[in-house]
Design a protein around this motif. Sequence first.
Motif, PDB file in Angstrom:
ATOM      1  N   THR A 150       0.843  -1.202   0.000  1.00  0.00           N
ATOM      2  CA  THR A 150       0.000   0.000   0.000  1.00  0.00           C
ATOM      3  C   THR A 150       0.874   1.246   0.000  1.00  0.00           C
ATOM      4  OG1 THR A 150      -1.676  -1.206   1.270  1.00  0.00           O
ATOM      5  CG2 THR A 150      -1.876   1.186   1.199  1.00  0.00           C
ATOM      6  N   LEU A 151       1.913   1.227   0.824  1.00  0.00           N
ATOM      7  CA  LEU A 151       2.855   2.348   0.866  1.00  0.00           C
ATOM      8  C   LEU A 151       3.529   2.533  -0.490  1.00  0.00           C
ATOM      9  CD1 LEU A 151       4.537   4.483   2.425  1.00  0.00           C
ATOM     10  CD2 LEU A 151       6.089   2.630   3.089  1.00  0.00           C
ATOM     11  N   LYS A 152       3.927   1.444  -1.070  1.00  0.00           N
ATOM     12  CA  LYS A 152       4.599   1.465  -2.374  1.00  0.00           C
ATOM     13  C   LYS A 152       3.707   2.112  -3.440  1.00  0.00           C
ATOM     14  CE  LYS A 152       6.771  -1.947  -5.467  1.00  0.00           C
ATOM     15  NZ  LYS A 152       7.098  -3.405  -5.595  1.00  0.00           N
ATOM     16  N   LYS A 201       4.283   5.608  -5.501  1.00  0.00           N
ATOM     17  CA  LYS A 201       4.339   5.585  -6.970  1.00  0.00           C
ATOM     18  C   LYS A 201       3.533   6.739  -7.560  1.00  0.00           C
ATOM     19  CE  LYS A 201       3.711   2.464 -10.910  1.00  0.00           C
ATOM     20  NZ  LYS A 201       3.278   1.090 -11.339  1.00  0.00           N
ATOM     21  N   LYS A 202       2.401   7.058  -6.940  1.00  0.00           N
ATOM     22  CA  LYS A 202       1.575   8.160  -7.418  1.00  0.00           C
ATOM     23  C   LYS A 202       2.316   9.493  -7.330  1.00  0.00           C
ATOM     24  CE  LYS A 202      -2.841   5.985  -6.194  1.00  0.00           C
ATOM     25  NZ  LYS A 202      -4.035   6.056  -5.306  1.00  0.00           N
ATOM     26  N   ASP A 203       3.276   9.557  -6.393  1.00  0.00           N
ATOM     27  CA  ASP A 203       4.083  10.770  -6.232  1.00  0.00           C
ATOM     28  C   ASP A 203       5.388  10.692  -7.024  1.00  0.00           C
ATOM     29  OD1 ASP A 203       2.244  11.974  -4.574  1.00  0.00           O
ATOM     30  OD2 ASP A 203       3.161  11.212  -2.729  1.00  0.00           O
ATOM     31  N   GLY A 204       5.487   9.684  -7.891  1.00  0.00           N
ATOM     32  CA  GLY A 204       6.681   9.552  -8.707  1.00  0.00           C
ATOM     33  C   GLY A 204       7.879   8.987  -7.973  1.00  0.00           C
ATOM     34  N   LEU A 205       7.645   8.287  -6.882  1.00  0.00           N
ATOM     35  CA  LEU A 205       8.723   7.723  -6.071  1.00  0.00           C
ATOM     36  C   LEU A 205       8.754   6.206  -6.208  1.00  0.00           C
ATOM     37  CD1 LEU A 205       8.157   9.853  -2.835  1.00  0.00           C
ATOM     38  CD2 LEU A 205      10.010  10.151  -4.500  1.00  0.00           C
ATOM     39  N   ASN A 206       9.931   5.658  -6.363  1.00  0.00           N
ATOM     40  CA  ASN A 206      10.115   4.213  -6.493  1.00  0.00           C
ATOM     41  C   ASN A 206      10.616   3.661  -5.163  1.00  0.00           C
ATOM     42  OD1 ASN A 206      11.135   1.594  -6.983  1.00  0.00           O
ATOM     43  ND2 ASN A 206      11.626   2.073  -9.101  1.00  0.00           N
ATOM     44  N   ALA A 207       9.750   3.043  -4.403  1.00  0.00           N
ATOM     45  CA  ALA A 207      10.115   2.568  -3.065  1.00  0.00           C
ATOM     46  C   ALA A 207      11.225   1.522  -3.128  1.00  0.00           C
ATOM     47  CB  ALA A 207       8.887   1.996  -2.360  1.00  0.00           C
ATOM     48  N   ASP A 208      11.093   0.549  -4.027  1.00  0.00           N
ATOM     49  CA  ASP A 208      12.109  -0.510  -4.127  1.00  0.00           C
ATOM     50  C   ASP A 208      13.470   0.073  -4.499  1.00  0.00           C
ATOM     51  OD1 ASP A 208      10.506  -2.710  -3.450  1.00  0.00           O
ATOM     52  OD2 ASP A 208       9.718  -2.851  -5.487  1.00  0.00           O
ATOM     53  N   SER A 265       8.773   9.563   5.268  1.00  0.00           N
ATOM     54  CA  SER A 265       7.824  10.683   5.143  1.00  0.00           C
ATOM     55  C   SER A 265       6.499  10.217   4.547  1.00  0.00           C
ATOM     56  CB  SER A 265       8.429  11.787   4.270  1.00  0.00           C
ATOM     57  OG  SER A 265       9.547  12.369   4.901  1.00  0.00           O
ATOM     58  N   SER A 266       6.567   9.340   3.556  1.00  0.00           N
ATOM     59  CA  SER A 266       5.345   8.834   2.924  1.00  0.00           C
ATOM     60  C   SER A 266       4.540   7.954   3.877  1.00  0.00           C
ATOM     61  CB  SER A 266       5.695   8.047   1.653  1.00  0.00           C
ATOM     62  OG  SER A 266       6.290   8.886   0.693  1.00  0.00           O
ATOM     63  N   LEU A 267       5.216   7.265   4.750  1.00  0.00           N
ATOM     64  CA  LEU A 267       4.525   6.426   5.733  1.00  0.00           C
ATOM     65  C   LEU A 267       3.863   7.259   6.815  1.00  0.00           C
ATOM     66  CD1 LEU A 267       3.903   3.636   7.028  1.00  0.00           C
ATOM     67  CD2 LEU A 267       6.128   3.825   8.194  1.00  0.00           C
ATOM     68  N   LEU A 268       4.570   8.293   7.299  1.00  0.00           N
ATOM     69  CA  LEU A 268       4.125   8.997   8.497  1.00  0.00           C
ATOM     70  C   LEU A 268       3.224  10.194   8.239  1.00  0.00           C
ATOM     71  CD1 LEU A 268       7.438   9.105  10.587  1.00  0.00           C
ATOM     72  CD2 LEU A 268       5.615   7.407  10.697  1.00  0.00           C
ATOM     73  N   THR A 269       3.420  10.887   7.124  1.00  0.00           N
ATOM     74  CA  THR A 269       2.788  12.197   6.959  1.00  0.00           C
ATOM     75  C   THR A 269       1.640  12.189   5.960  1.00  0.00           C
ATOM     76  OG1 THR A 269       4.246  12.930   5.164  1.00  0.00           O
ATOM     77  CG2 THR A 269       5.067  13.201   7.412  1.00  0.00           C
ATOM     78  N   GLU A 270       0.997  13.353   5.868  1.00  0.00           N
ATOM     79  CA  GLU A 270      -0.167  13.498   4.995  1.00  0.00           C
ATOM     80  C   GLU A 270       0.182  13.314   3.532  1.00  0.00           C
ATOM     81  OE1 GLU A 270      -1.822  17.286   5.873  1.00  0.00           O
ATOM     82  OE2 GLU A 270      -2.928  16.583   7.632  1.00  0.00           O
ATOM     83  N   LYS A 271       1.441  13.428   3.168  1.00  0.00           N
ATOM     84  CA  LYS A 271       1.822  13.238   1.765  1.00  0.00           C
ATOM     85  C   LYS A 271       1.663  11.786   1.340  1.00  0.00           C
ATOM     86  CE  LYS A 271       6.207  13.114   0.608  1.00  0.00           C
ATOM     87  NZ  LYS A 271       7.627  13.479   0.419  1.00  0.00           N
ATOM     88  N   GLY A 272       1.498  10.893   2.344  1.00  0.00           N
ATOM     89  CA  GLY A 272       1.327   9.477   2.051  1.00  0.00           C
ATOM     90  C   GLY A 272       0.227   8.854   2.884  1.00  0.00           C
TER      91      GLY A 272
END
Length: 522
Positions: free
Chosen positions: A135-137, A141-148, A161-168
Motif C-alpha cells: 500500500t505504501l509502495k 508511486k503516485k508521487d513519482g517515487l520508487n520505493a524498491d 515521510s510517505s509512511l508517516l505524513t499526509e503526503k502518504g
Amino acid sequence: MEESLFTDTDKKQIEALGKSLKEVSHQIETFKRGVPYLKLNRPCTVGDGIQSLSNDEAGKLISLYNKTAKKKRLLKFVPASGAASRMFKTLLSFNKKYDVIERKSILYKAEKKDKDSIQMISFMDGIRDFAFYETLKSVMKKDGLNADGLIEKGQFKDIISSLLTEKGLNYSQMPKGLLIFHKYNDTVRTAFEEHLVEATGYIKDQNGTCSLHFTVSPHYIEKFESLIESIGPRYERNYGVRYKVDFSFQERSTDTLAVDMKNRPFRLNDGSILFRPGGHGALIENLNRAQGNIIFIKNIDNVVPDRLKGHTLEWEKVLGGYLIRTQEKIFSYLEQFQRRSDDEALFNEALDFAKTELGALFPVSKESISAQTKREYLIKKLNRPIRVCAMVQNVGEPGGGPFWVTSRDGGLSVQIVEKAQVDPESEEQQRILDSSTHFNPVDMVCGVHDWQGKPFELKRFVDPEAMLISMKSKEGRDLKAIELPGLWNGAMSDWNTVFIEVPLITFNPVKTINDLLRKEHR
C-alpha cells in the motif's frame, strides 16, 4: 475562593463542556493537595491472588461457555481512540531531525550501540515484510517515487515521510485500529478487522450476531464507518455471522483541567482555559452505556493472524466460562439470602467462597459476629460488578500488574496497579512493585448486571482518589494534567476481581512499529 480564578468567559466555556464550576475547582484543589499513592501489600502470585488452571478445568470452562454463552448478551468492547503516534516515536524523531536518512550512516551509529539507530536499522531491513508495504509502495508511486529503488540505494527519507505524513499514508496521526497489521496471501487486514474476525470465535450469540463496540476519536469516525461498510458484508459471508458494530466517543465532559506550575488554570495563547482528555478512565462512562451483560474488554493492538487465533479463542472462552460459573454461584447466594435470612451455615459457606474466589477477607473472625452482620456484609460484597482478568508472566512490557493492596479502611483487595500509582520515594513500595511476577495484558471479561438482571451503575464502583497527575507541555510551556482513574485500575477498584494465569502466546501487543516484524505478526 477558587471561583475567583475564573472569568465569566471561563464559566461559559466550563458550562459548554458539561462541567460545573465546583467540579473544576475541586480539580485545582487536587493539584494542590496531590493524589494519594496506593499502598501495596504484596504482589499477587500463582496460588496467592492468581489462579492457575489445569487443562482439565480449562476444558470444563470452555464447555460451560460454549453451552451457556450464546444465551447471554455478549459484547466485545475495544478502546480504539488513541492515535498511533507513539508507535512511530523513533521514526518521527529521525524524520524531524534529518533531511537525509541513509542506511549507511544509521548503521554506523547502530554498531556503536545507539538504541534508536538499532531500531531504525530493524525497520529499514524489514520494510518489505510489513503488511502495509505494498500500500505504501502504491502511494509513493503516485508521487513519482520508487520505493524498491530507494531501498536498494539505502535512502529512506521519502519512504518514512510517505509512511508517516499526509503526503502518504499519514500513519503517525491515524488511530491504531485503521493501520494495516497483517497480510494474508493477496489481502491485508487492519487491527480493526482482526477484532471483527476474532469476535466470530466467541462473541456470536444464538442468533448468529457478533456485537462489538469501539471507542474512537470523532475525527476518524467516518473512516471506521466506511471500513465496516466496505468489508463487513464479506466477513459476514465468510464467517456466517451478522455484525452489530457501534462506536462511541470519549465525552468532552470527562476532560480535565490543566494547570500551570503554580496550580492556576493553564491558559492558551488565545486566553481560553486548556482542558485535556481525562485518559482511558473516562471510558467507564462508555462502558456504563454499553449494551451487553457479558462484556469482553481487549486493547486494539493485541491481535494476531489467523494461524495463532486458536490459542486466543480458547482462553477467551476459559475466562468467559470462569465468569459465568462464578456469577452463577454469586447469584445463587444472593437469591438464597432473600429466603433464608438467618441461615448461618449458608452465610459461613458464602464467606468461604468470597475469600477463596474473590479475595474478600472478612475483617473479623466469623465466629464472633451475628448472622445478620454476615448477611449484610455478603450482600454488599457480592452484589457488585465482577471481572475475570487474564494475567501473563512478566516479560518487561510496560503497564500494570496484579497486587494485593491495603485499602484506606485497612482491608485488602486485589487490584491492577500502574507504576505511577506507587510512591517512588518508598524503597519498600518500590521493592514490592519490582517483585511482581505477572502483567496485565488488558484482556478481561466483565459481568455488569446484578442477580436480578439489572445493570449496575458502574460509576458507583470507581475510586475517585485513584487519579494520576502527569507533567505535559503545550505551546512551549510546562503544565500539569490530571488523568482520571484508569478504566482497569481505579475505575474498577470496587469490582469483584479474579486473576487467571494465561499463556504468554495470547499476548501479542503492537506498541512500536517494529513489533509488527515479530514472528507472531508475520
